[in-house]
Design a protein around this motif. Structure first.
Motif, short mmCIF file in Angstrom:
data_model
loop_
_atom_site.label_atom_id
_atom_site.label_comp_id
_atom_site.label_asym_id
_atom_site.label_seq_id
_atom_site.Cartn_x
_atom_site.Cartn_y
_atom_site.Cartn_z
N PHE A 79 -5.33 -12.87 -7.26
CA PHE A 79 -3.54 -13.12 -8.08
C PHE A 79 -3.26 -11.65 -8.57
O PHE A 79 -2.35 -11.40 -9.24
CB PHE A 79 -3.76 -14.15 -8.40
CG PHE A 79 -2.14 -14.58 -8.94
CD1 PHE A 79 -1.33 -14.54 -8.40
CD2 PHE A 79 -2.72 -14.74 -10.18
CE1 PHE A 79 -0.19 -15.42 -8.83
CE2 PHE A 79 -1.41 -15.08 -10.95
CZ PHE A 79 -0.81 -15.50 -10.02
N ILE A 80 -4.17 -11.41 -9.74
CA ILE A 80 -3.93 -10.87 -10.78
C ILE A 80 -3.99 -8.92 -10.38
O ILE A 80 -2.47 -8.25 -10.20
CB ILE A 80 -5.55 -10.55 -11.66
CG1 ILE A 80 -5.41 -11.68 -12.63
CG2 ILE A 80 -5.44 -9.57 -12.68
CD1 ILE A 80 -7.04 -11.76 -13.35
N PHE A 81 -4.27 -8.92 -8.79
CA PHE A 81 -3.78 -7.43 -8.71
C PHE A 81 -2.67 -7.89 -7.98
O PHE A 81 -2.03 -6.57 -8.25
CB PHE A 81 -5.35 -7.51 -7.69
CG PHE A 81 -5.55 -5.92 -7.26
CD1 PHE A 81 -5.20 -4.50 -7.71
CD2 PHE A 81 -4.94 -5.46 -5.86
CE1 PHE A 81 -5.25 -3.51 -7.12
CE2 PHE A 81 -4.52 -4.32 -5.10
CZ PHE A 81 -4.68 -3.74 -5.70
N PHE A 82 -2.39 -8.37 -7.03
CA PHE A 82 -1.35 -8.39 -6.08
C PHE A 82 -0.16 -8.69 -6.89
O PHE A 82 1.25 -8.13 -6.90
CB PHE A 82 -1.74 -9.15 -5.37
CG PHE A 82 -2.09 -8.41 -4.11
CD1 PHE A 82 -1.95 -7.15 -3.38
CD2 PHE A 82 -3.42 -8.77 -3.62
CE1 PHE A 82 -2.44 -6.25 -2.42
CE2 PHE A 82 -3.71 -7.74 -2.29
CZ PHE A 82 -3.25 -6.91 -1.67
N ALA A 83 -0.75 -9.77 -8.22
CA ALA A 83 1.14 -10.02 -9.04
C ALA A 83 1.53 -8.64 -10.04
O ALA A 83 2.44 -8.67 -10.30
CB ALA A 83 0.66 -11.30 -9.76
N GLY A 84 0.23 -7.47 -10.59
CA GLY A 84 0.99 -7.17 -10.73
C GLY A 84 1.26 -5.52 -10.83
O GLY A 84 1.84 -5.35 -10.78
N VAL A 85 0.84 -5.58 -9.11
CA VAL A 85 1.59 -4.56 -8.72
C VAL A 85 2.57 -4.69 -7.80
O VAL A 85 3.89 -3.95 -7.23
CB VAL A 85 0.33 -4.00 -7.11
CG1 VAL A 85 0.81 -3.45 -6.09
CG2 VAL A 85 -0.91 -3.31 -7.54
N GLY A 86 2.66 -6.40 -7.33
CA GLY A 86 4.17 -6.81 -7.29
C GLY A 86 5.00 -6.42 -7.67
O GLY A 86 6.13 -5.93 -7.85
N TYR A 87 4.53 -6.56 -9.32
CA TYR A 87 5.19 -7.01 -10.34
C TYR A 87 5.75 -5.43 -10.63
O TYR A 87 7.42 -5.34 -10.64
CB TYR A 87 5.48 -7.55 -11.21
CG TYR A 87 6.55 -7.80 -13.23
CD1 TYR A 87 7.37 -8.49 -12.71
CD2 TYR A 87 5.98 -6.86 -13.89
CE1 TYR A 87 8.51 -8.61 -13.48
CE2 TYR A 87 6.54 -6.84 -14.46
CZ TYR A 87 8.14 -7.77 -14.91
OH TYR A 87 8.59 -7.99 -15.45
N GLY A 88 5.22 -4.87 -10.58
CA GLY A 88 5.32 -2.99 -10.48
C GLY A 88 6.08 -3.01 -9.97
O GLY A 88 7.12 -1.32 -10.39
N LEU A 89 6.23 -2.95 -8.35
CA LEU A 89 7.12 -2.15 -7.86
C LEU A 89 8.02 -3.21 -7.64
O LEU A 89 9.42 -2.22 -7.45
CB LEU A 89 6.43 -2.57 -5.80
CG LEU A 89 5.18 -1.95 -5.90
CD1 LEU A 89 4.40 -2.78 -4.02
CD2 LEU A 89 5.47 -0.27 -4.93
N TYR A 90 8.23 -4.17 -7.77
CA TYR A 90 9.79 -4.80 -7.92
C TYR A 90 10.49 -4.40 -8.82
O TYR A 90 11.84 -4.00 -9.49
CB TYR A 90 9.06 -6.35 -7.82
CG TYR A 90 10.59 -6.88 -8.04
CD1 TYR A 90 11.97 -7.32 -7.46
CD2 TYR A 90 10.91 -7.69 -9.64
CE1 TYR A 90 12.64 -8.11 -7.42
CE2 TYR A 90 12.44 -7.95 -9.50
CZ TYR A 90 13.17 -9.09 -8.95
OH TYR A 90 14.22 -9.17 -9.04
N LYS A 91 10.17 -4.04 -10.54
CA LYS A 91 10.74 -3.78 -11.27
C LYS A 91 10.40 -1.81 -11.50
O LYS A 91 12.12 -1.36 -11.62
CB LYS A 91 10.42 -3.65 -12.90
CG LYS A 91 10.24 -5.00 -12.99
CD LYS A 91 11.77 -5.70 -13.56
CE LYS A 91 11.67 -7.15 -14.03
NZ LYS A 91 12.54 -7.54 -14.46
#
Length: 353
Positions: A79-91
């Protein structure tokens, strides 16, 4: 004596067979190229998921050693890894695409700035032969064309990445199962390997994992720091497109020795369209970031995990660049690390018997 001749003949025939096979594969490449592309597209999600699992596995193991159930440890890290990567890509990706499009639109203005710069050089070098001026004009034209083509390719690449992200939803699922069933995967590999190679194979995989894993994880962390520091520095000095330039500097920093030069080039080119002072500020920013990276970040985060002489690393980088361009330079050191560990194991096996 006959035995030596027989062995030499066998090696010669084997070498001829390998060379003929490579020649045949090269000649038939256009016929099976489409098949290879299809196979690569199918395998890409598995390779990416396996790579992510390789990076996250040691963290999961450390949490599991602290008596945390494996599936809970996987979900937490997952969750930490993909949430961080996903948020970074989204923004980040929309802003990057916006800056790339803006950069593409500003190219004529940049070209005008270069023309003014060249005009100043013309005036200051009026005593030089006309052929020198013609060369300057040709260089300017080639630079404008090259920049336009590269920026257009980058925009297309980022747009393609956004589309692929929808398909890449399968990668988190694959990563979860790779982490969850790692022991089953190990057992399957063990069953497929002859028993006499079990111990040596296990030791080899462990050594590669320690050397390669430590290097890759450390490099990723260092690249994140370098990219962040570069973005902050570019934003403070007021250069255009600080996020885009910071990402480029951080991404290219994964290439030893040559990476900082490659990453600095776009920033210097854009700074040239503003002023000579901006070029100086950009160079100072990059030098400061590299000093911090070389003296504080890399020694403590990456350390000397690969233990390879710089001459061999530079040779590997040159071979990688000649073979596959920037991608080859990125993969050169990891591949060299694996080769080094394999050679050490072969040498150790021969000297101990």
């Amino acid at each position: 004596m006959e035995e030596k001749i027989r062995r030499a003949l066998y090696r010669f025939v084997l070498l001829i067979f390998i060379l003929l096979s490579l020649f045949l594969l090269a000649k038939l490449f256009p016929y099976y190229n489409g098949l290879l592309v299809g196979i690569w597209k199918v395998l890409t999600p598995f390779l990416i998921a396996g790579f992510i699992a390789f990076l996250l596995h040691p963290i999961v193991e450390k949490l599991h050693e602290r008596h945390l159930p494996r599936w809970i440890a996987i979900l937490v890290i997952f969750f930490i890894f993909f949430a961080g990567v996903g948020y970074g890509l989204y923004k980040g990706i929309p802003r990057l695409i916006h800056q790339l499009k803006d950069l593409n639109a500003q190219i004529p203005e940049f070209a005008e700035g270069y023309r003014n710069l060249i005009l100043q050089i013309y005036q200051q070098t009026s005593d030089l032969p006309e052929s020198f001026h013609d060369q300057l004009t040709e260089i300017l034209y080639q630079m404008e064309t090259w920049t336009n083509e590269r920026v257009t390719m980058l925009i297309a690449s980022f747009s393609g990445i956004v589309e692929v992200l929808v398909i890449a939803a399968v990668i988190p699922v694959l990563t979860f199962y790779f982490l969850k069933d790692i022991e089953r995967i190990k057992d399957a590999c063990k069953k497929l390997t002859p028993k006499r190679f079990h111990f040596e194979g296990k030791t080899l995989v462990q050594d590669i994992s320690v050397s390669l894993g430590g290097y890759i994880r450390g490099q990723f962390i260092v690249c994140l720091f370098v990219g962040g520091l570069s973005f902050l520095g570019f934003w403070l000095i007021g250069i255009k497109y600080p996020l885009l330039l910071g990402v480029i500097v951080g991404a290219t920093n994964i290439i030893p020795y040559f990476g900082p030069l490659i990453g600095a080039f776009p920033a210097v080119i854009i700074a040239l369209t503003t002023s000579v002072n901006m070029v100086a500020y950009v160079l100072i920013t990059i030098i400061v970031v590299q000093v911090i990276e070389g003296n504080l970040l890399s020694p403590y985060i990456v350390g000397k995990s690969i233990h390879i002489h710089p001459i061999l690393i530079i040779l590997a980088l040159l071979v990688g660049e000649e073979t596959a361009g920037i991608l080859g330079m990125i993969l050169a050191v990891p591949i060299l690390t694996c080769i080094k560990v394999i050679v050490e194991h072969i040498w150790r096996a021969r000297t101990t018997h």
